[in-house]
Write a protein that holds these residues in place. Structure first.
Motif, short mmCIF file in Angstrom:
data_model
loop_
_atom_site.label_atom_id
_atom_site.label_comp_id
_atom_site.label_asym_id
_atom_site.label_seq_id
_atom_site.Cartn_x
_atom_site.Cartn_y
_atom_site.Cartn_z
N TYR A 139 -24.47 -60.44 -27.07
CA TYR A 139 -23.35 -60.25 -26.13
C TYR A 139 -23.72 -59.31 -24.98
O TYR A 139 -23.11 -59.36 -23.90
CB TYR A 139 -22.07 -59.81 -26.83
N GLU A 140 -24.73 -58.48 -25.18
CA GLU A 140 -25.17 -57.62 -24.08
C GLU A 140 -26.06 -58.35 -23.09
O GLU A 140 -26.48 -57.78 -22.08
CB GLU A 140 -25.91 -56.40 -24.64
N VAL A 142 -24.90 -60.53 -21.26
CA VAL A 142 -24.00 -60.60 -20.10
C VAL A 142 -23.76 -59.18 -19.59
O VAL A 142 -23.17 -58.36 -20.29
CB VAL A 142 -22.66 -61.26 -20.47
N PRO A 143 -24.23 -58.86 -18.38
CA PRO A 143 -24.13 -57.48 -17.89
C PRO A 143 -22.73 -57.13 -17.42
O PRO A 143 -21.98 -57.97 -16.93
CB PRO A 143 -25.11 -57.47 -16.71
N LYS A 144 -22.38 -55.86 -17.56
CA LYS A 144 -21.13 -55.37 -17.01
C LYS A 144 -21.30 -55.01 -15.53
O LYS A 144 -20.34 -54.97 -14.78
CB LYS A 144 -20.66 -54.12 -17.78
N ASN A 145 -22.55 -54.74 -15.16
CA ASN A 145 -22.85 -54.35 -13.78
C ASN A 145 -24.17 -55.00 -13.37
O ASN A 145 -25.22 -54.69 -13.93
CB ASN A 145 -22.95 -52.82 -13.68
N GLN A 157 -30.34 -59.79 -19.20
CA GLN A 157 -29.17 -59.81 -18.31
C GLN A 157 -29.51 -60.43 -16.96
O GLN A 157 -28.72 -61.19 -16.40
CB GLN A 157 -28.64 -58.39 -18.13
#
Length: 428
Positions: A139-140, A142-145, A157
């Protein structure tokens, strides 16, 4: 009569030999300022690290631009249909199988055993991937930033973002054409930068290999030979058993006839070590000798030169175990799963030119926290395996093309089975 210039391949092999000899000589010298400070941690360290950092500098832009460009060039996603889905699924699944075979060979044959590189100072890299649970790794991805992923060099990512950008540009249609053209130009620029950095490969290889041998001595030679033989064993297994089973199972066609007709393309691949350079002859053979329709071949072969990297995947799997064993780093199941996932997705962004897989290998090493210094040792002998893995790469493209064409009823079986034109004939 002008003298023929020495090729980059020859220069790298010469640098490997000179670096090995120089390192072994320095290894015999008594410890002191001259040996340790001036040579090993001075000259060898400087030239080796300059080259290594040059490669690392290009990893992020190369991965992002190549992947985004490749995904965008597929065209309208809605029009790809079942042919596109089957082709991509075939390429990615066979790459995953190839990397799994390589990891098994690396685990059982232990090519890096007996080579102690712990004494060679490693580049500081993140080891988070070795401690992070697989579910969290997934799940990481997919980056948040996005910008943070770029600056941190989080390759998984970056790969996800690049693929999404490419798909988004395809869906934009005409509105995205200007950006797609920009990506193509940027891709050309990055590949030119790769050429520039690779021109310094002989010097960099000399420094990295000399430092390695000066630190560990001649004990590195036997594991290197074992590394090469392990890779070629993997290439043979995939080519003879894997490809033969797929072609026979999905089409019922003769693997012997396939290889006899496809041999000219394999020769070009082996001599150039470039999947891209083989695309024209690959297309020609698929259409004229193997009976594949032009529409199918024109889609699957160029796509395969970018996406389908089974030979490269084998190298990455064996190299992972080779370097991990050389540094005394245990390879966990989580690390192996990460290597399979990273190598499979990264195969989409591996450029079909000589040496590009080394840059992708650094990305795989980063994903599992292996020391990038190990790439220096692999780099010296990489060309010896690059030719073989390129043959496997482009053969996989043709196997997939024939299978897809047969399933879509766009394969002329009579042309495939006709051996008369191949008896002493020459592929145009």
């Amino acid at each position: 009569m002008s003298k023929k210039k020495m090729s980059l391949t020859t220069k790298i092999l010469v640098a490997l030999l000179l670096g090995s000899i120089t390192g072994i000589i320095v290894f015999q010298l008594p410890d002191g300022v001259f040996k340790d400070t001036i040579l090993i941690n001075g000259v060898f360290q400087l030239v080796g690290q300059l080259f290594l950092r040059g490669i690392m500098m290009l990893v992020v832009p190369l991965v992002f631009i190549s992947l985004a460009n490749g995904a965008a060039s597929m065209g309208d996603i809605k029009k790809l249909g079942r042919v596109g889905g089957k082709t991509v699924a075939f390429y990615l699944s066979t790459t995953a199988i190839a990397i799994t075979i390589a990891l098994c060979l690396g685990y059982f044959l232990k090519p890096g055993a007996g080579l102690n590189l712990e004494m060679v100072k490693a580049v500081k890299t993140t080891t988070a991937a070795t401690k992070t649970p697989l579910v969290q790794t997934l799940y990481e991805m997919v980056p948040k930033n996005i910008t943070l992923a770029m600056s941190d060099g989080n390759m998984l990512q970056i790969i996800i973002v690049a693929v999404l950008v490419g798909i988004g540009l395809s869906l934009l249609g005409k509105k995205g054409e200007s950006l797609i053209n920009l990506l193509e130009n940027l891709n050309d620029l990055i590949m030119k930068l790769v050429d520039i950095v690779m021109n310094f490969a002989p010097i960099g290889v000399f420094g990295l290999i000399a430092k390695t041998f000066a630190t560990v001595g001649y004990v590195a030679m036997i594991p290197l030979m074992k590394y090469i033989l392990t890779i070629y064993l993997g290439l043979i297994l995939v080519s003879i058993l894997g490809y033969a089973s797929l072609l026979k199972g999905f089409t019922g066609l003769s693997i012997k006839k396939f290889y006899k007709k496809f041999f000219p393309a394999m020769s070009v691949a082996f001599s150039t070590a470039s999947s891209n350079a083989t695309v024209p002859v690959n297309l020609d053979i698929c259409e004229k000798k193997l009976g594949v329709s032009k529409g199918i071949a024109a889609f699957t072969i160029p796509l395969g030169a970018t996406v389908n990297m089974n030979g490269t995947a084998i190298m990455q799997g064996v190299a992972t175990f080779f370097v991990a064993q050389a540094y005394g780093i245990p390879v966990t199941l989580g690390m192996m799963a990460t290597v399979v996932l990273t190598s499979t997705i990264a195969s989409i962004g591996t450029a079909g030119v000589p040496g590009a897989s080394i840059i992708m290998l650094s990305m795989v090493f980063q994903s599992v926290g292996l020391p990038l210094e190990g790439i220096g040792l692999i780099m010296g002998v990489d060309r010896l395996v690059d030719m073989g893995r390129t043959v496997v790469n482009i053969t996989g493209d043709a196997i997939c093309t024939v299978i897809i064409a047969k399933q879509e009823k766009e394969l002329d079986v009579d042309v495939f089975n006709n051996m008369k034109d191949d008896e002493g004939g020459k592929v145009a």
